[in-house]
Design a protein around this motif. Sequence first.
Motif, PDB file in Angstrom:
ATOM      1  N   TRP A 150       0.816  -1.218   0.000  1.00 10.35           N
ATOM      2  CA  TRP A 150       0.000   0.000   0.000  1.00 10.35           C
ATOM      3  C   TRP A 150       0.849   1.267   0.000  1.00 10.35           C
ATOM      4  CZ3 TRP A 150      -4.503  -1.053   3.990  1.00 10.35           C
ATOM      5  CH2 TRP A 150      -5.364  -2.030   3.435  1.00 10.35           C
ATOM      6  N   GLY A 151       2.134   1.121   0.189  1.00 11.24           N
ATOM      7  CA  GLY A 151       3.016   2.277   0.204  1.00 11.24           C
ATOM      8  C   GLY A 151       2.902   3.130   1.453  1.00 11.24           C
ATOM      9  N   LEU A 152       2.578   2.528   2.602  1.00  9.15           N
ATOM     10  CA  LEU A 152       2.493   3.283   3.848  1.00  9.15           C
ATOM     11  C   LEU A 152       3.882   3.756   4.259  1.00  9.15           C
ATOM     12  CD1 LEU A 152      -0.079   1.147   5.890  1.00  9.15           C
ATOM     13  CD2 LEU A 152      -0.498   3.168   4.476  1.00  9.15           C
ATOM     14  N   ALA A 153       3.925   4.916   4.909  1.00  8.91           N
ATOM     15  CA  ALA A 153       5.208   5.574   5.196  1.00  8.91           C
ATOM     16  C   ALA A 153       6.077   4.765   6.154  1.00  8.91           C
ATOM     17  CB  ALA A 153       4.948   6.972   5.754  1.00  8.91           C
ATOM     18  N   ASN A 154       5.487   4.192   7.191  1.00 10.78           N
ATOM     19  CA  ASN A 154       6.257   3.496   8.226  1.00 10.78           C
ATOM     20  C   ASN A 154       5.645   2.119   8.491  1.00 10.78           C
ATOM     21  OD1 ASN A 154       8.168   5.710   9.014  1.00 10.78           O
ATOM     22  ND2 ASN A 154       6.252   6.727   9.564  1.00 10.78           N
TER      23      ASN A 154
ATOM     24  N   PRO B 166       5.201  20.950   9.929  1.00  6.54           N
ATOM     25  CA  PRO B 166       3.828  21.003  10.431  1.00  6.54           C
ATOM     26  C   PRO B 166       2.784  20.810   9.340  1.00  6.54           C
ATOM     27  CG  PRO B 166       4.778  23.208  10.328  1.00  6.54           C
ATOM     28  CD  PRO B 166       5.896  22.251  10.070  1.00  6.54           C
ATOM     29  N   GLU B 167       3.156  21.128   8.088  1.00  2.94           N
ATOM     30  CA  GLU B 167       2.188  20.995   7.004  1.00  2.94           C
ATOM     31  C   GLU B 167       1.810  19.531   6.744  1.00  2.94           C
ATOM     32  OE1 GLU B 167       6.283  20.652   5.376  1.00  2.94           O
ATOM     33  OE2 GLU B 167       5.258  22.017   6.741  1.00  2.94           O
ATOM     34  N   THR B 168       2.619  18.602   7.265  1.00  4.09           N
ATOM     35  CA  THR B 168       2.330  17.176   7.054  1.00  4.09           C
ATOM     36  C   THR B 168       1.544  16.561   8.211  1.00  4.09           C
ATOM     37  OG1 THR B 168       4.420  16.484   8.081  1.00  4.09           O
ATOM     38  CG2 THR B 168       4.446  16.943   5.703  1.00  4.09           C
ATOM     39  N   SER B 169       1.072  17.380   9.131  1.00  7.00           N
ATOM     40  CA  SER B 169       0.397  16.867  10.333  1.00  7.00           C
ATOM     41  C   SER B 169      -0.759  15.938   9.984  1.00  7.00           C
ATOM     42  CB  SER B 169      -0.112  18.024  11.192  1.00  7.00           C
ATOM     43  OG  SER B 169       0.961  18.801  11.656  1.00  7.00           O
ATOM     44  N   PHE B 170      -1.605  16.387   9.062  1.00  3.86           N
ATOM     45  CA  PHE B 170      -2.779  15.589   8.736  1.00  3.86           C
ATOM     46  C   PHE B 170      -2.389  14.266   8.087  1.00  3.86           C
ATOM     47  CE2 PHE B 170      -6.228  14.229   5.956  1.00  3.86           C
ATOM     48  CZ  PHE B 170      -7.279  14.212   6.841  1.00  3.86           C
ATOM     49  N   SER B 171      -1.479  14.328   7.121  1.00  2.39           N
ATOM     50  CA  SER B 171      -1.105  13.103   6.405  1.00  2.39           C
ATOM     51  C   SER B 171      -0.380  12.125   7.322  1.00  2.39           C
ATOM     52  CB  SER B 171      -0.222  13.448   5.206  1.00  2.39           C
ATOM     53  OG  SER B 171       0.969  14.106   5.633  1.00  2.39           O
TER      54      SER B 171
ATOM     55  N   ALA C 124      -0.640  11.952  10.691  1.00  2.84           N
ATOM     56  CA  ALA C 124      -1.596  11.431  11.661  1.00  2.84           C
ATOM     57  C   ALA C 124      -2.496  10.376  11.024  1.00  2.84           C
ATOM     58  CB  ALA C 124      -2.431  12.570  12.237  1.00  2.84           C
ATOM     59  N   THR C 125      -2.952  10.656   9.807  1.00  6.20           N
ATOM     60  CA  THR C 125      -3.793   9.689   9.090  1.00  6.20           C
ATOM     61  C   THR C 125      -3.037   8.398   8.808  1.00  6.20           C
ATOM     62  OG1 THR C 125      -4.981  11.520   8.044  1.00  6.20           O
ATOM     63  CG2 THR C 125      -5.223   9.345   7.052  1.00  6.20           C
ATOM     64  N   SER C 126      -1.779   8.546   8.379  1.00  2.00           N
ATOM     65  CA  SER C 126      -0.961   7.372   8.097  1.00  2.00           C
ATOM     66  C   SER C 126      -0.740   6.535   9.347  1.00  2.00           C
ATOM     67  CB  SER C 126       0.387   7.810   7.511  1.00  2.00           C
ATOM     68  OG  SER C 126       1.212   6.702   7.267  1.00  2.00           O
TER      69      SER C 126
ATOM     70  N   ALA D   9      -4.200   0.530  12.513  1.00  2.00           N
ATOM     71  CA  ALA D   9      -5.418  -0.218  12.178  1.00  2.00           C
ATOM     72  C   ALA D   9      -5.077  -1.475  11.386  1.00  2.00           C
ATOM     73  CB  ALA D   9      -6.376   0.666  11.391  1.00  2.00           C
ATOM     74  N   LEU D  10      -4.107  -1.377  10.475  1.00  2.00           N
ATOM     75  CA  LEU D  10      -3.692  -2.531   9.694  1.00  2.00           C
ATOM     76  C   LEU D  10      -3.129  -3.623  10.599  1.00  2.00           C
ATOM     77  CD1 LEU D  10      -3.077  -3.982   7.025  1.00  2.00           C
ATOM     78  CD2 LEU D  10      -0.924  -2.664   6.899  1.00  2.00           C
ATOM     79  N   GLY D  11      -2.277  -3.251  11.528  1.00  4.81           N
ATOM     80  CA  GLY D  11      -1.722  -4.235  12.460  1.00  4.81           C
ATOM     81  C   GLY D  11      -2.810  -4.896  13.294  1.00  4.81           C
TER      82      GLY D  11
END
Length: 684
Positions: free
Chosen positions: A32-36, A131-136, A138-140, A146-148
């Motif tokens: 899925w290309g999740l960041a972490n 700070p501009e990445t806060s939403f992305s 947090a969502t990630s 949730a995946l785990g």
Amino acid sequence: MMVPGGLKTEYIIFSLKTFVAGMLAYWIAIEWGLANPYWAVGTVYIIANPLSGAIASKAVYRLAGTFLGAVVIIALVPNLVFAPTLLVLAVALWCSFCLFVSMLDRSPRSYVFMLAGYTVALTGLTLVNAPETSFSVATSRVEEIALGIICAAFVNRLVMPQHAGPLLSVRVEGWLENTANLTRDVLSGVSEGPQIIRERHKLAADAVGLRAFTSQVAYEGARGRALTERMQALQQRMVKVLPLLSEIADLHLALKKNGEMKDAQTSLLMEIHEWCAEKDETALNRAEQLRAAIAEERQRMEDNASGWNDLLWLRMTRRLADLVDVWADCQTLRLDMASGKAHRLRKELATQYRQSLNLHTDYGVAVLAATSVFILIVVASALWIYSGWTYGGSAVQIGAVLCCVLATMDNATPVLRKVFRLMLIAALTALVYQFAVMPLIDGFVPLIGALGLVLIPAGILLAAPASWLMGFQISVNLIYMLTLGNQMSTNFGAFANIILATFAGLGAATIIMATVRAVGSEQSARRILRSGWNVVIDATMNKRRLEPDFLVARMLDRLGLIVPRLAGLPQGSSVLEADLLRDLRVGLDVLKIQRNKHALKAQEVRLINDLLLKLADEYCTKLKDQKTAPEALAEALDAGLNRLIDEQAEAPLRVRDALVGLRSSLCPQAPPSHLQALEWRLTA
């Protein structure tokens, strides 16, 4: 590999299931290309538990706490990023507030608040420079966790799920068997000695543990919820047994001390003794015969009471009747739980359980825990900001998490020392993997094989309760130290900084917890004991409406919390001499007096009110660690008994019975009561 208790098949199955769930989460996160992706793998091991109900409850609350923390991150970081001091203070306040609330909630639900707090510290502080990445971000983070959770739940339910219901039934049967043995000892007159006291304490602690275990069964579907209702009803009756046995033991001892017991009295005790050993339907039928025999004996004593011993035996018959009722209910509910039948008693008692349950909350300890995490975040963040160390934020994160997860411990320093050694093992293992193993691996399947060499044995350790901490620290720390991602990193500088930050956070947590949060076992036990005494004072002063079921649940919960701390108390500690079961009996008798005193004559009400004030003063003296005066209290109780001895109405008789109970509970060493009014009546 040495596993406490030996290597068991279920440990191996659990470890393999956990490893499969972790690798499935890792593969999906990469696809899925999740960041972490390592957050998904780590979540699987964090919520891992051999019981499906425990996984479900922890998973639900972990997801809820992560979501709440993500919302706070989105609200705080963009608005306070240009004011680092305010951002740090906001994160520290939020984390400490959530930990405070979590400490006051002793149900599995408390995990929501704790996680909502340290999620902000874990994620929010890393977004200071973006700070501009806060939403992305947090969502990630919510997606990864949730995946785990989904992978862990899916594998656990699909492959040989282990339900808590059968284990709970076995534990309940063991508790009832131990209680039956203690009951027979008490009825046969074996009521003194450290072994009997330890057995009572163990049963109280086991009752508290069963309540916590029962809450996990409710997450196992409709069958689990039905079993939970049955267990709540059974526990409602189980907890009534202990104060009854405590009083029957004291009354038995007092009767023998004042003279030989009569043959009829001994015969009745032995009849109940034999009945307690029975478990089938015939035992329930014999309960009616015992009730009739006890009622006949009580009526005979009420008509022919001729001294203090007779009043004690009259009190004993009432407690024996209560014991038969409670034990018969326990057997009915035990059979109900085994057969699955819906007994009317079950629903009535389950409703009472929900209404009367009241667990001990220590606001002082909660404040200390919240203060410790607040200080750690502020101090560690200040060092991070002013030192300019890029990886200093990781130290803040690790320290905050440790302060939160170990907040319920009186003194976390010994555990933190073990954590240091286990983290060191995980760090050395991660070093070997990162720079010796990973560069040689090409492909996902070889990577799974390499990780399994450590994670599968760690999972086996995770399954055994005695080695859980070792398995947890090795597996979770290895996953996060490797920062498993889409591509493996071979940057030694970054790896070394992460390890240093991890140990810096551990060191900061150790210092803060040792100086701010540490509380000795004696001090902690004394706080719980005083909390119980305050409940009795509330009853004597009639400050609020207390129900007997509420009082029983509250006092036995406190006794269950004190028991694990007794082993750490020094010889001669006054806490070892305290008896919360006696205090519980005092509280129940006080409630009986409060409910019936209004039917007495005005002069008798004044006498009873003065007596209750003396009783409140007695417990206030205990709170101040001063010596009490049971002789003066015995005189006041004798005065009340003499005043009510000739009364025949129902309410005065109840008050008189409660006074007999108070005297046997509070003044067991005092000489027998001198009942002048009774002597006058018999010689007139």
